[in-house]
Design an enzyme around this catalytic site. Structure first.
Site, PDB file in Angstrom:
ATOM      1  N   GLY A   1      22.947  40.266   7.509  1.00 26.23           N
ATOM      2  CA  GLY A   1      22.281  39.963   8.776  1.00 26.23           C
ATOM      3  C   GLY A   1      21.080  40.856   9.032  1.00 26.23           C
ATOM      4  O   GLY A   1      20.330  41.201   8.114  1.00 26.23           O
TER       5      GLY A   1
ATOM      6  N   ASN B   1      27.002  48.464  11.426  1.00 22.99           N
ATOM      7  CA  ASN B   1      28.456  48.620  11.507  1.00 22.99           C
ATOM      8  C   ASN B   1      28.764  50.112  11.454  1.00 22.99           C
ATOM      9  O   ASN B   1      27.884  50.923  11.166  1.00 22.99           O
ATOM     10  CB  ASN B   1      29.170  47.816  10.413  1.00 22.99           C
ATOM     11  CG  ASN B   1      28.713  48.202   9.032  1.00 22.99           C
ATOM     12  OD1 ASN B   1      28.810  49.374   8.640  1.00 22.99           O
ATOM     13  ND2 ASN B   1      28.190  47.239   8.294  1.00 22.99           N
TER      14      ASN B   1
ATOM     15  N   SER C   1      25.795  41.643  18.006  1.00 19.37           N
ATOM     16  CA  SER C   1      27.170  41.083  17.893  1.00 19.37           C
ATOM     17  C   SER C   1      27.257  39.570  17.782  1.00 19.37           C
ATOM     18  O   SER C   1      28.368  39.045  17.608  1.00 19.37           O
ATOM     19  CB  SER C   1      28.083  41.538  19.062  1.00 19.37           C
ATOM     20  OG  SER C   1      28.505  42.875  18.905  1.00 19.37           O
ATOM     21  N   THR C   2      26.137  38.848  17.893  1.00 23.28           N
ATOM     22  CA  THR C   2      26.257  37.376  17.928  1.00 23.28           C
ATOM     23  C   THR C   2      26.130  36.711  16.554  1.00 23.28           C
ATOM     24  O   THR C   2      26.135  35.482  16.459  1.00 23.28           O
ATOM     25  CB  THR C   2      25.229  36.736  18.885  1.00 23.28           C
ATOM     26  OG1 THR C   2      23.906  36.985  18.400  1.00 23.28           O
ATOM     27  CG2 THR C   2      25.361  37.293  20.278  1.00 23.28           C
ATOM     28  N   GLY C   3      26.049  37.525  15.493  1.00 24.38           N
ATOM     29  CA  GLY C   3      26.038  36.959  14.138  1.00 24.38           C
ATOM     30  C   GLY C   3      27.423  37.091  13.533  1.00 24.38           C
ATOM     31  O   GLY C   3      28.380  36.460  13.987  1.00 24.38           O
TER      32      GLY C   3
ATOM     33  N   ASP D   1      20.965  43.953   9.811  1.00 23.76           N
ATOM     34  CA  ASP D   1      21.124  45.256   9.158  1.00 23.76           C
ATOM     35  C   ASP D   1      20.530  45.211   7.744  1.00 23.76           C
ATOM     36  O   ASP D   1      19.699  46.060   7.364  1.00 23.76           O
ATOM     37  CB  ASP D   1      22.622  45.584   9.125  1.00 23.76           C
ATOM     38  CG  ASP D   1      22.935  47.012   8.742  1.00 23.76           C
ATOM     39  OD1 ASP D   1      22.089  47.661   8.116  1.00 23.76           O
ATOM     40  OD2 ASP D   1      24.044  47.463   9.048  1.00 23.76           O
TER      41      ASP D   1
ATOM     42  N   ASP E   1      11.228  37.721  13.552  1.00 18.91           N
ATOM     43  CA  ASP E   1      11.921  38.691  12.703  1.00 18.91           C
ATOM     44  C   ASP E   1      11.708  40.099  13.254  1.00 18.91           C
ATOM     45  O   ASP E   1      10.567  40.557  13.358  1.00 18.91           O
ATOM     46  CB  ASP E   1      11.322  38.570  11.295  1.00 18.91           C
ATOM     47  CG  ASP E   1      11.974  39.494  10.287  1.00 18.91           C
ATOM     48  OD1 ASP E   1      12.733  40.415  10.678  1.00 18.91           O
ATOM     49  OD2 ASP E   1      11.704  39.297   9.091  1.00 18.91           O
ATOM     50  N   ILE E   2      12.783  40.788  13.571  1.00 14.35           N
ATOM     51  CA  ILE E   2      12.645  42.105  14.211  1.00 14.35           C
ATOM     52  C   ILE E   2      12.008  43.122  13.266  1.00 14.35           C
ATOM     53  O   ILE E   2      11.373  44.075  13.721  1.00 14.35           O
ATOM     54  CB  ILE E   2      14.009  42.604  14.742  1.00 14.35           C
ATOM     55  CG1 ILE E   2      13.799  43.713  15.787  1.00 14.35           C
ATOM     56  CG2 ILE E   2      14.934  43.061  13.622  1.00 14.35           C
ATOM     57  CD1 ILE E   2      15.028  44.023  16.621  1.00 14.35           C
TER      58      ILE E   2
ATOM     59  N   TYR F   1      29.609  39.262  13.852  1.00 17.45           N
ATOM     60  CA  TYR F   1      30.643  39.759  14.764  1.00 17.45           C
ATOM     61  C   TYR F   1      31.153  38.705  15.750  1.00 17.45           C
ATOM     62  O   TYR F   1      32.090  38.959  16.500  1.00 17.45           O
ATOM     63  CB  TYR F   1      30.176  41.023  15.495  1.00 17.45           C
ATOM     64  CG  TYR F   1      30.269  42.289  14.652  1.00 17.45           C
ATOM     65  CD1 TYR F   1      30.645  42.241  13.307  1.00 17.45           C
ATOM     66  CD2 TYR F   1      29.990  43.533  15.200  1.00 17.45           C
ATOM     67  CE1 TYR F   1      30.736  43.400  12.530  1.00 17.45           C
ATOM     68  CE2 TYR F   1      30.082  44.706  14.441  1.00 17.45           C
ATOM     69  CZ  TYR F   1      30.454  44.626  13.107  1.00 17.45           C
ATOM     70  OH  TYR F   1      30.551  45.779  12.358  1.00 17.45           O
TER      71      TYR F   1
HETATM   72  P1  ADP Z   1      26.399  41.449  14.245  1.00 15.80           P
HETATM   73  O1  ADP Z   1      27.234  41.954  13.090  1.00 15.80           O
HETATM   74  O2  ADP Z   1      26.194  42.502  15.314  1.00 15.80           O
HETATM   75  O3  ADP Z   1      26.880  40.146  14.758  1.00 15.80           O
HETATM   76  P2  ADP Z   1      24.251  40.156  12.690  1.00 15.80           P
HETATM   77  O4  ADP Z   1      23.154  40.831  11.958  1.00 15.80           O
HETATM   78  O5  ADP Z   1      25.249  39.404  11.893  1.00 15.80           O
HETATM   79  O6  ADP Z   1      24.928  41.294  13.610  1.00 15.80           O
HETATM   80  O7  ADP Z   1      23.628  39.158  13.759  1.00 15.80           O
HETATM   81  C1  ADP Z   1      23.030  39.567  14.960  1.00 15.80           C
HETATM   82  C2  ADP Z   1      21.885  38.642  15.300  1.00 15.80           C
HETATM   83  O8  ADP Z   1      20.743  39.040  14.549  1.00 15.80           O
HETATM   84  C3  ADP Z   1      22.126  37.179  14.962  1.00 15.80           C
HETATM   85  O9  ADP Z   1      21.685  36.391  16.071  1.00 15.80           O
HETATM   86  C4  ADP Z   1      21.214  36.949  13.773  1.00 15.80           C
HETATM   87  O10 ADP Z   1      20.729  35.598  13.746  1.00 15.80           O
HETATM   88  C5  ADP Z   1      20.095  37.899  14.074  1.00 15.80           C
HETATM   89  N1  ADP Z   1      19.216  38.275  12.951  1.00 15.80           N
HETATM   90  C6  ADP Z   1      19.445  38.230  11.620  1.00 15.80           C
HETATM   91  N2  ADP Z   1      18.362  38.657  10.943  1.00 15.80           N
HETATM   92  C7  ADP Z   1      17.422  38.998  11.872  1.00 15.80           C
HETATM   93  C8  ADP Z   1      16.079  39.495  11.818  1.00 15.80           C
HETATM   94  N3  ADP Z   1      15.470  39.761  10.663  1.00 15.80           N
HETATM   95  N4  ADP Z   1      15.428  39.695  13.008  1.00 15.80           N
HETATM   96  C9  ADP Z   1      16.033  39.464  14.186  1.00 15.80           C
HETATM   97  N5  ADP Z   1      17.282  38.987  14.297  1.00 15.80           N
HETATM   98  C10 ADP Z   1      17.965  38.750  13.158  1.00 15.80           C
END
Ligand code: ADP
Length: 183
Positions: A39, A31, A128-130, A41, A17-18, A132
Site C-alpha cells: 500500500g 505498521n 487504515s482504509t486499505g 507504505d 499519489d502522496i 487494515y
Molecule cells: P492501511 O494498512 O493503514 O489500511 P494502506 O496503505 O493499505 O494502509 O491503505 C491506506 C490508503 O492509502 C488506501 O486508501 C490506499 O488506497 C491508499 N494509498 C495506497 N497507495 C497510495 C499512494 N501512493 N498515495 C496515497 N494513497 C495511497
C-alpha cells in the site's frame, strides 16, 4: 482539489499519489514494525529510498515497535517532502475494539509531531482504509473531525492536505468535509 480555511490553516483535498506531494512532511500509514509493507507504505519507501528504512530500523532498535495510534518522524530521503511521519492506524475488527479512538490518535499524534518539529505543511493518506479494512465513510468522519478540531487551536500550520488515491475515496472525504465544516 478542494479546500477550506480553519483559523490560519488551509485544509485541502487532493486526488493522487502522496509520494508526489511537496509538503514538509507526508504521513505514512505504517505498521508497528516500521519495516515497510504494501500500500502507501511500500510506495513511500520505494519513492524515498533506503534512508527512510534505515532510520525506521534505528527507531525500533531504540524504542521497540510503534504502538497503534502513535507517530514518529524520519527523513523523507529522496522524496520531495523533507520528512515522513510514520503512524500506525488500527486494524478494523468490527468497530467495538476502540478503533475510532485509535484512528483519531493516529491523526492527532501525527499533527502534534508536525507542530513540535516546526513543520508548516503536512499531507495525510486515508489511514487504515486499505489493508487494515476500516470502512472509508467511518474513517473519513474521524479523519476530518480530528483534523478540524486540532486546527481550531493555534497550531502554526499553514496547510494540511488529505491525499486520496481513489476517486470514490476522494468523493467520500469531500462530502464529509462539506458536512462537518460549519464556517
Ligand atoms: P492501511 O494498512 O493503514 O489500511 P494502506 O496503505 O493499505 O494502509 O491503505 C491506506 C490508503 O492509502 C488506501 O486508501 C490506499 O488506497 C491508499 N494509498 C495506497 N497507495 C497510495 C499512494 N501512493 N498515495 C496515497 N494513497 C495511497
Amino acid at each position: 482539489m478542494y479546500s477550506i480555511k480553519i483559523n490560519q490553516t488551509r485544509l485541502s483535498l487532493v486526488h493522487g499519489d502522496i509520494t508526489a506531494q511537496a509538503t514538509d512532511a507526508i504521513v505514512n500509514a505504517a505498521n508497528s514494525s516500521l519495516i515497510g509493507g504494501g500500500g502507501v507504505d511500500g510506495a513511500i519507501h520505494r519513492a524515498g529510498g533506503p534512508a527512510i528504512l534505515e532510520e525506521c530500523r534505528q527507531i525500533v532498535a531504540g524504542q521497540g515497535r510503534l504502538p497503534t495510534g502513535k507517530a514518529v518522524i524520519t527523513t523523507g530521503g529522496r522524496l520531495k517532502a523533507r520528512h515522513v511521519i510514520h503512524t500506525v492506524g488500527p486494524v478494523w475488527r468490527g468497530g467495538q475494539k476502540g478503533e475510532a479512538e485509535l484512528l483519531a490518535d493516529a491523526y492527532r499524534e501525527s499533527l502534534k509531531l508536525a507542530v513540535v518539529s516546526g513543520l508548516k505543511t503536512v499531507a495525510f493518506p486515508s489511514i487504515s482504509t486499505g489493508a487494515y479494512g476500516y470502512p472509508v465513510e467511518q474513517a473519513a468522519e474521524i479523519a476530518v473531525k480530528t483534523v478540524i478540531d486540532f486546527l481550531k487551536q493555534e497550531t502554526g500550520l499553514d496547510e494540511v492536505v488529505f491525499v486520496l488515491y481513489g476517486s470514490s475515496d476522494y468523493r467520500v472525504y469531500e462530502e464529509t468535509i462539506q458536512r462537518l465544516h460549519v464556517p
